[in-house]
Scaffold this motif. Structure first.
Motif, mmCIF file in Angstrom:
data_model
loop_
_atom_site.group_PDB
_atom_site.id
_atom_site.type_symbol
_atom_site.label_atom_id
_atom_site.label_comp_id
_atom_site.label_asym_id
_atom_site.label_seq_id
_atom_site.Cartn_x
_atom_site.Cartn_y
_atom_site.Cartn_z
ATOM 1 N N PRO A 171 0.817 -1.218 0.000
ATOM 2 C CA PRO A 171 0.000 0.000 0.000
ATOM 3 C C PRO A 171 0.851 1.270 0.000
ATOM 4 O O PRO A 171 0.543 2.226 -0.702
ATOM 5 C CB PRO A 171 -0.830 -0.122 1.282
ATOM 6 C CG PRO A 171 -0.906 -1.589 1.542
ATOM 7 C CD PRO A 171 0.418 -2.139 1.082
ATOM 8 N N ALA A 172 1.944 1.282 0.773
ATOM 9 C CA ALA A 172 2.804 2.468 0.833
ATOM 10 C C ALA A 172 3.404 2.789 -0.535
ATOM 11 O O ALA A 172 3.478 3.956 -0.927
ATOM 12 C CB ALA A 172 3.916 2.253 1.863
ATOM 13 N N ALA A 173 3.810 1.780 -1.280
ATOM 14 C CA ALA A 173 4.378 2.003 -2.613
ATOM 15 C C ALA A 173 3.332 2.573 -3.562
ATOM 16 O O ALA A 173 3.635 3.461 -4.372
ATOM 17 C CB ALA A 173 4.954 0.696 -3.163
ATOM 18 N N ARG A 174 2.103 2.084 -3.459
ATOM 19 C CA ARG A 174 1.038 2.591 -4.334
ATOM 20 C C ARG A 174 0.684 4.038 -3.981
ATOM 21 O O ARG A 174 0.442 4.854 -4.868
ATOM 22 C CB ARG A 174 -0.192 1.691 -4.273
ATOM 23 C CG ARG A 174 0.043 0.351 -4.956
ATOM 24 C CD ARG A 174 -1.222 -0.463 -5.076
ATOM 25 N NE ARG A 174 -1.809 -0.833 -3.803
ATOM 26 C CZ ARG A 174 -1.445 -1.900 -3.080
ATOM 27 N NH1 ARG A 174 -0.500 -2.713 -3.517
ATOM 28 N NH2 ARG A 174 -2.041 -2.169 -1.941
ATOM 29 N N ILE A 175 0.676 4.361 -2.705
ATOM 30 C CA ILE A 175 0.406 5.742 -2.288
ATOM 31 C C ILE A 175 1.500 6.656 -2.811
ATOM 32 O O ILE A 175 1.221 7.723 -3.374
ATOM 33 C CB ILE A 175 0.280 5.833 -0.749
ATOM 34 C CG1 ILE A 175 -1.007 5.168 -0.293
ATOM 35 C CG2 ILE A 175 0.337 7.286 -0.282
ATOM 36 C CD1 ILE A 175 -1.088 4.938 1.204
ATOM 37 N N LYS A 176 2.738 6.260 -2.652
ATOM 38 C CA LYS A 176 3.877 7.058 -3.120
ATOM 39 C C LYS A 176 3.800 7.281 -4.631
ATOM 40 O O LYS A 176 4.116 8.355 -5.124
ATOM 41 C CB LYS A 176 5.187 6.363 -2.752
ATOM 42 C CG LYS A 176 6.412 7.174 -3.061
ATOM 43 C CD LYS A 176 7.660 6.449 -2.577
ATOM 44 C CE LYS A 176 8.891 7.248 -2.915
ATOM 45 N NZ LYS A 176 10.104 6.544 -2.495
ATOM 46 N N ALA A 177 3.369 6.268 -5.367
ATOM 47 C CA ALA A 177 3.254 6.367 -6.823
ATOM 48 C C ALA A 177 1.934 7.008 -7.257
ATOM 49 O O ALA A 177 1.682 7.152 -8.446
ATOM 50 C CB ALA A 177 3.394 4.988 -7.447
#
Length: 134
Positions: A86-92
């Motif tokens: 989830p953190a990677a998707r938020i960052k992207a």
């Protein structure tokens, strides 16, 4: 994002490159990648080969009696490159994967446009006039 209707991408080979059997956990994880909402974003065959490399790393990691911090960091970095967390998707700035995308029936909007309209309406309801609107 919606999950695909079919299994996507390359299948995990029957055995690991060293000839050993995959852990059941690794097979389940890889299958979840083939059928999950991020699968349609895997645009090239090379993406699936890279995912197989990650599967091998995760399989090795899960077999360790004393997990390696270096290997965990490498896995995290690769997971970020695939936008798995989830953190990677938020960052992207990837549109959130809704619970509805996993067939739980949340009653949330079906399209991005409906979701944006719902968000704008919610924010308007939260606005309040300060100092007479001046």
């Amino acid at each position: 994002m919606k999950s695909p209707d079919t299994v996507m991408g390359l299948g995990l080979p029957a055995t690991r490159p060293d000839g050993r059997e995959w852990l059941d956990l690794t097979k389940r994880w890889y299958k979840s990648m083939q059928t999950g909402p991020m699968a349609p974003r895997m645009g090239m065959e090379a993406d699936w080969f890279s995912l197989m490399d990650l599967a091998k790393l995760k399989d090795d990691y899960w077999r360790m009696s004393k997990p390696s911090a270096v290997m965990a960091a490498e896995i995290r970095q690769r997971e970020d490159s695939f936008l798995i967390t989830p953190a990677a998707r938020i960052k992207a700035k990837i549109e959130a994967i809704e619970a509805d995308d996993m067939s739980t029936g949340t009653g949330r909007p079906e399209t991005r446009g409906e979701a944006v309209k719902e968000d704008v309406d919610r924010r308007r309801r939260q606005l309040r006039v300060v100092n007479g609107g001046a």
